[in-house]
Design an enzyme around this catalytic site. Sequence first.
Site, PDB file in Angstrom:
ATOM      1  NE  ARG A  29      14.163  23.537 -35.323  1.00 37.22           N
ATOM      2  CZ  ARG A  29      13.188  24.338 -34.937  1.00 37.22           C
ATOM      3  NH1 ARG A  29      12.569  24.124 -33.812  1.00 37.22           N
ATOM      4  NH2 ARG A  29      12.832  25.367 -35.674  1.00 37.22           N
ATOM      5  CB  SER A  43       1.476  16.622 -42.660  1.00 35.59           C
ATOM      6  OG  SER A  43       1.236  17.623 -43.612  1.00 35.59           O
ATOM      7  N   GLY A  48       2.601  15.362 -49.322  1.00 34.87           N
ATOM      8  CA  GLY A  48       3.939  15.573 -49.864  1.00 34.87           C
ATOM      9  C   GLY A  48       4.637  16.722 -49.148  1.00 34.87           C
ATOM     10  CG  LEU A  50       2.677  21.003 -48.760  1.00 37.47           C
ATOM     11  CD1 LEU A  50       1.561  21.625 -47.922  1.00 37.47           C
ATOM     12  CD2 LEU A  50       2.148  20.524 -50.094  1.00 37.47           C
ATOM     13  N   GLY A  68      15.551  23.631 -43.220  1.00 38.71           N
ATOM     14  CA  GLY A  68      14.535  22.618 -43.481  1.00 38.71           C
ATOM     15  C   GLY A  68      14.852  21.256 -42.887  1.00 38.71           C
ATOM     16  CD  GLU A  69      18.789  18.766 -38.781  1.00 41.02           C
ATOM     17  OE1 GLU A  69      19.063  17.747 -38.113  1.00 41.02           O
ATOM     18  OE2 GLU A  69      19.475  19.805 -38.746  1.00 41.02           O
ATOM     19  NE  ARG A  70      10.093  21.762 -37.186  1.00 41.27           N
ATOM     20  CZ  ARG A  70       8.985  21.343 -36.555  1.00 41.27           C
ATOM     21  NH1 ARG A  70       9.078  20.667 -35.456  1.00 41.27           N
ATOM     22  NH2 ARG A  70       7.800  21.636 -37.035  1.00 41.27           N
ATOM     23  NE  ARG A  71      10.641  22.747 -44.442  1.00 42.25           N
ATOM     24  CZ  ARG A  71      11.279  23.697 -45.061  1.00 42.25           C
ATOM     25  NH1 ARG A  71      11.230  23.784 -46.374  1.00 42.25           N
ATOM     26  NH2 ARG A  71      11.970  24.592 -44.402  1.00 42.25           N
ATOM     27  CD  GLU A 102      14.303  28.103 -41.902  1.00 41.78           C
ATOM     28  OE1 GLU A 102      13.120  27.833 -42.188  1.00 41.78           O
ATOM     29  OE2 GLU A 102      14.952  27.453 -41.071  1.00 41.78           O
TER      30      GLU A 102
END
Length: 164
Positions: A29, A43, A48, A50, A68-71, A102
């Site tokens: 991405r 959010s 937090g 999640l 998890g780069e977006r997180r 992923e």
Amino acid sequence: MATTAVQAVEKNITSVALADIQPSNYNPRKNFDETSLAERAESIRQQGVLQPIGVRPIADNRFEIVFGERRYRASVIAGLEEVPAIISELSDEEAQEMAVTENLQRKDVTPTEEANAYKQLIDSGRHTVETLSVLFGKSENYIRTRLNFSTLIPELAELLDADV
């Protein structure tokens, strides 16, 4: 009534300082929608993070994002100092495959990002169209068609991705 067996999987989740984390070049991405990130950041402010991100150690107290780069980006926007993370010792090859796998499971990966991810795995010499077909549960024809997108001129690739 049928019951479902649930097996606990032990994960080594710890808090990692955002300042010690860096994105990876392995993430297929490349485009991150700012509106979506802002919504995710809000959010995160409310509830937090999640689900932990996945990282691997790359130097003394430095980590590279595996998934998890977006997180991660939303956590930075939300003003967090730390994020929950699963730390895994991974080779470059393992990190690349995990990141691609992923991210390709997500719905919002563009066709050219998907194509480039497949191409990167094939170029690594560890995969063929056939092995990617098995790995991702896609037909060989689907993989070959997607690979053609990696050869589009940038203007056509942008049009294709904008039509998603």
